[in-house]
Write a protein that holds these residues in place. Structure first.
Motif, mmCIF file in Angstrom:
data_model
loop_
_atom_site.group_PDB
_atom_site.id
_atom_site.type_symbol
_atom_site.label_atom_id
_atom_site.label_comp_id
_atom_site.label_asym_id
_atom_site.label_seq_id
_atom_site.Cartn_x
_atom_site.Cartn_y
_atom_site.Cartn_z
ATOM 1 N N UNK A 122 47.545 37.682 41.410
ATOM 2 C CA UNK A 122 48.268 36.595 40.749
ATOM 3 C C UNK A 122 47.941 35.243 41.389
ATOM 4 N N UNK A 123 47.849 35.221 42.707
ATOM 5 C CA UNK A 123 47.720 33.941 43.416
ATOM 6 C C UNK A 123 46.299 33.463 43.652
ATOM 7 N N UNK A 124 45.359 34.401 43.766
ATOM 8 C CA UNK A 124 44.019 34.014 44.228
ATOM 9 C C UNK A 124 42.968 34.274 43.153
ATOM 10 N N UNK A 125 42.417 33.201 42.577
ATOM 11 C CA UNK A 125 41.375 33.408 41.581
ATOM 12 C C UNK A 125 40.140 34.042 42.226
ATOM 13 N N UNK A 126 39.476 34.891 41.500
ATOM 14 C CA UNK A 126 38.257 35.575 41.992
ATOM 15 C C UNK A 126 38.447 36.353 43.288
ATOM 16 N N UNK A 127 39.634 36.878 43.488
ATOM 17 C CA UNK A 127 39.871 37.615 44.732
ATOM 18 C C UNK A 127 39.075 38.911 44.761
ATOM 19 N N UNK A 128 38.738 39.326 45.979
ATOM 20 C CA UNK A 128 38.092 40.627 46.206
ATOM 21 C C UNK A 128 39.006 41.387 47.162
ATOM 22 N N UNK A 129 39.436 42.555 46.717
ATOM 23 C CA UNK A 129 40.479 43.242 47.490
ATOM 24 C C UNK A 129 40.082 44.671 47.838
ATOM 25 N N UNK A 146 48.829 34.172 50.953
ATOM 26 C CA UNK A 146 47.796 33.874 49.954
ATOM 27 C C UNK A 146 47.931 32.450 49.400
ATOM 28 N N UNK A 147 49.169 31.968 49.288
ATOM 29 C CA UNK A 147 49.339 30.573 48.840
ATOM 30 C C UNK A 147 48.896 29.615 49.943
ATOM 31 N N UNK A 148 49.240 29.959 51.169
ATOM 32 C CA UNK A 148 48.892 29.090 52.303
ATOM 33 C C UNK A 148 47.384 29.012 52.512
ATOM 34 N N UNK A 149 46.681 30.081 52.212
ATOM 35 C CA UNK A 149 45.230 30.110 52.460
ATOM 36 C C UNK A 149 44.429 29.929 51.172
ATOM 37 N N UNK A 150 45.110 29.434 50.158
ATOM 38 C CA UNK A 150 44.458 29.257 48.864
ATOM 39 C C UNK A 150 43.273 28.293 48.979
ATOM 40 N N UNK A 151 42.160 28.679 48.405
ATOM 41 C CA UNK A 151 40.965 27.831 48.505
ATOM 42 C C UNK A 151 40.163 28.106 49.772
ATOM 43 N N UNK A 152 40.739 28.854 50.690
ATOM 44 C CA UNK A 152 40.035 29.176 51.943
ATOM 45 C C UNK A 152 39.622 30.642 51.988
ATOM 46 N N UNK A 153 40.491 31.498 51.460
ATOM 47 C CA UNK A 153 40.248 32.944 51.557
ATOM 48 C C UNK A 153 40.344 33.595 50.175
ATOM 49 N N UNK A 154 39.329 34.349 49.821
ATOM 50 C CA UNK A 154 39.480 35.178 48.613
ATOM 51 C C UNK A 154 39.230 36.662 48.877
ATOM 52 N N UNK A 155 38.890 37.004 50.117
ATOM 53 C CA UNK A 155 38.659 38.411 50.467
ATOM 54 C C UNK A 155 39.813 38.953 51.296
ATOM 55 N N UNK A 156 40.452 39.977 50.781
ATOM 56 C CA UNK A 156 41.600 40.545 51.497
ATOM 57 C C UNK A 156 41.499 42.057 51.650
#
Ligand code: PNW
Length: 445
Positions: A206-213, A146-156
Motif C-alpha cells: 500500500x505504501x511503497x510503489x514498486x516494492x520488492x518483498x 515504510x512511510x518514513x523511508x519512502x523514496x529511500x527504500x523499496x526492498x523489504x
C-alpha cells in the motif's frame, strides 16, 4: 559467471552491530533484557557497544563502498522507531533515514529487514507472538517505517529466520525471550508470526510503489552424497520439506514457506498436529500468501545423506570431508548452496536470493597487524561455486554474505566472528580481513 544485474551484498542486524542501546529514546528490547541475565550469554557480553554502528554509520558506508557491494541488508530496531506508547520516535527513525541517504549517495541499494529478533520488551510482556493483536502492532510499526523511508527504500524482508525465533527463542530457550512454549502454543505463535508477515506485506504494498518483498527463513538442506543418484536426491527433497512433530518441528521449512508461497500448510501438518491446531481461517491464509517477489533464504550449512541397502534415507553422521566453523552447528557443506536453492525453486517457483551465508572463525590479529582468514575465503569460494552451478538451472538473483563485521553473535557473544571486517571490541578499531579483498575477486571478476 552471474548475470550483470546480480545483487552482491553483505548483511547485518540492528542489535548485533548498532550499540547505543539507550540513545535517542530507544526503548528496551527482549535482547536488552535477555543479555542482563547471568548465564544467558556465553562470554557475558551484550550489544551495548559492539561495532558502534549507530554512531559510525558513515564509516560503515565507506567500508561498504570499498567492498564494492551494490546492496546492503540491515535491520531496523523496532525499539528505536516506536516508543513504549506504541508511537513514532522520530529520532530513532532519523538514524535509518540518514543511513539510507548515505547508502544511496554511494550507489548502494538498501535492503531492510523489519524484524531481526529484537522485539520491544513491553510487547513481549503483552504476550509476544501468542498475543493475537501482535500482527496489528507489527503492521503499525511497518506503516511508520515504510512511510518514513519512502523514496529511500523499496526492498523489504519482513521477518528473518522465523525458525530461529521459534526454536531458539521459545523451545531451546538459548535466545530471547527464552520462554518455552508447548507444542500447541508453538503452532499458535507460528500462525501469528505468519500473519505478521502477511499484514506487513499489505502495508508495504500500500505504501511503497514498486516494492520488492520477501520473507527470509533459514534451512539446513539435505544434500545427496552422490550427485548422480536421482532417487537419493528425490528422497532428500522430500525430507527437506517434511513436517513432523519431533523436537525440532518448529525448524521445518514447509511449515513456514508453504503457507507463504502455496497458500496453505502442508497436508502432513494437519495430520501431525490434528489435536492441537490453531484457529486457521481462509482469510488468514489469503493474508499470509500474498504474492512475493523473491524467495530469500539463509543457508550456512547442511547434511549429507545416502541410501541404505533398503533404499532408506540415512544421514552420513561421520562425514570427514570438510572442516567445521568455530561454532557447533556450522559444518562446511558447500552443496547446501546448490541443493537448497534447487529444492526451493522446484517447490515454490520464484527467483531466489541468498540473504545470508557466512563462516565463523577464530580470527586473530597477526603481528603484521592483519587478519589472515584463508578458511573464510575457502568457504566462500566453495559455496559460491555451487551457487554458480545451480544458477545455470534456476534464477538466482543475489547473494548476501553474513556479515560485514564481526558482531554480537547472540547467545555466543562476541567471540564468534563471522565478519569480513575484524572488530577490536576494546577500542572499536576495524581491520579488513584478507577475505574482504578476496570476496571482491569472487564477485567483481
Ligand atoms: C543467523 N543454525 O542465525 C542469523 O540470521 C544471524 O543473526 C546470525 O548472526 C547468523 O545466522 C550466524 O549465526 C542462525 O543453527 C542461527 O543453522 C543458527 C543457525 C543458522 C543461522
Amino acid at each position: 559467471m552471474f548475470s550483470k544485474d546480480f545483487i552482491f551484498g553483505v548483511a547485518t542486524a540492528s542489535y548485533q552491530i548498532e550499540g547505543s542501546i539507550d540513545k535517542d529514546g530507544k526503548c528496551e528490547s527482549i535482547w536488552d533484557s535477555f543479555t542482563k541475565v547471568k548465564g544467558n550469554i556465553l562470554d557475558g557480553s551484550d550489544g551495548s557497544k559492539v561495532c558502534d554502528s549507530y554512531l559510525k554509520y558513515k564509516d560503515d558506508v565507506k567500508i561498504l563502498k570499498e567492498l564494492g557491494v551494490n546492496s546492503y541488508r540491515f535491520s531496523i530496531a523496532w525499539t528505536r522507531v516506536i516508543n513504549e506508547k506504541n508511537e513514532l520516535n522520530q529520532k530513532g527513525l532519523d538514524y535509518y533515514i540518514n543511513l539510507c541517504k548515505e547508502l544511496l549517495k554511494n550507489n548502494i541499494k538498501p535492503l531492510v529487514t523489519l524484524y531481526h529478533w529484537d522485539m520491544p520488551k513491553w510487547l513481549d510482556d503483552l504476550g509476544g507472538f501468542l498475543n493475537d493483536d501482535i500482527c496489528d502492532y507489527f503492521a503499525h510499526y511497518t506503516d511508520i517505517v515504510t512511510k518514513g523511508l519512502l523514496g529511500l527504500v523499496d526492498n523489504y524482508i519482513t521477518i528473518n529466520e522465523p525458525q530461529c525465533i521459534m526454536q531458539l527463542g521459545h523451545r531451546v530457550c538459548a535466545h530471547a525471550p527464552g520462554i518455552k512454549y508447548t507444542d500447541k502454543e508453538m503452532l499458535k505463535a507460528i500462525h501469528n508470526l505468519l500473519k505478521c508477515h502477511g499484514k506487513a506485506v499489505s502495508v508495504i504494498r500500500r505504501n511503497v510503489p514498486n516494492s520488492k518483498i520477501g520473507f527470509a527463513p533459514c534451512a539446513r538442506p539435505m544434500c545427496p552424497s552422490d550427485r548422480e543418484d536421482e532417487l537419493l536426491e528425490k528422497k532428500c527433497y522430500e525430507k527437506f520439506f517434511e513436517c513432523k512433530n519431533d523436537y525440532e518441528f518448529p525448524n521445518t521449512v514447509s511449515i513456514y514457506s508453504d503457507p507463504v508461497f502455496l497458500g496453505d500448510y502442508p497436508k502432513s501438518y494437519y495430520e501431525e498436529f490434528k489435536d492441537i491446531l490453531p484457529n486457521i481461517t481462509k482469510e488468514d491464509l489469503k493474508l499470509i500468501s500474498q504474492p512475493l517477489d523473491y524467495i530469500y533464504q539463509n543457508f550456512y550449512t547442511g547434511n549429507y545423506y545416502s541410501l541404505d541397502k533398503d533404499n532408506n534415507l540415512v544421514k552420513d553422521e561421520f562425514y570427514f570431508g570438510y572442516p567445521e566453523g568455530n561454532i557447533d552447528w556450522l559444518q562446511v557443506v558447500p552443496e547446501a548452496l546448490y541443493y537448497g536453492p534447487k529444492y526451493l525453486y522446484e517447490r515454490y517457483k520464484k527467483p531466489i536470493i541468498i540473504s545470508e551465508n557466512g563462516f565463523c572463525n577464530n580470527d586473530v590479529v597477526s603481528i603484521d597487524g592483519k587478519v589472515h582468514d584463508p578458511e573464510r575465503t575457502d568457504y566462500i569460494r566453495r559455496y559460491v561455486s555451487e551457487l554458480e552451478m545451480v544458477s545455470k538451472l534456476i534464477p538466482i538473483k543475489g547473494y548476501y554474505y553474513w556479515s560485514l563485521f564481526d558482531n554480537f553473535e547472540w547467545n555466543s557473544g562476541l567471540k564468534k566472528r563471522f565478519g569480513l571486517v575484524y572488530v577490536d571490541y576494546r577500542d572499536g578499531k576495524r581491520i579488513k580481513k584478507d577475505s574482504f579483498e578476496e570476496i571482491k575477486k569472487i564477485f567483481l571478476k
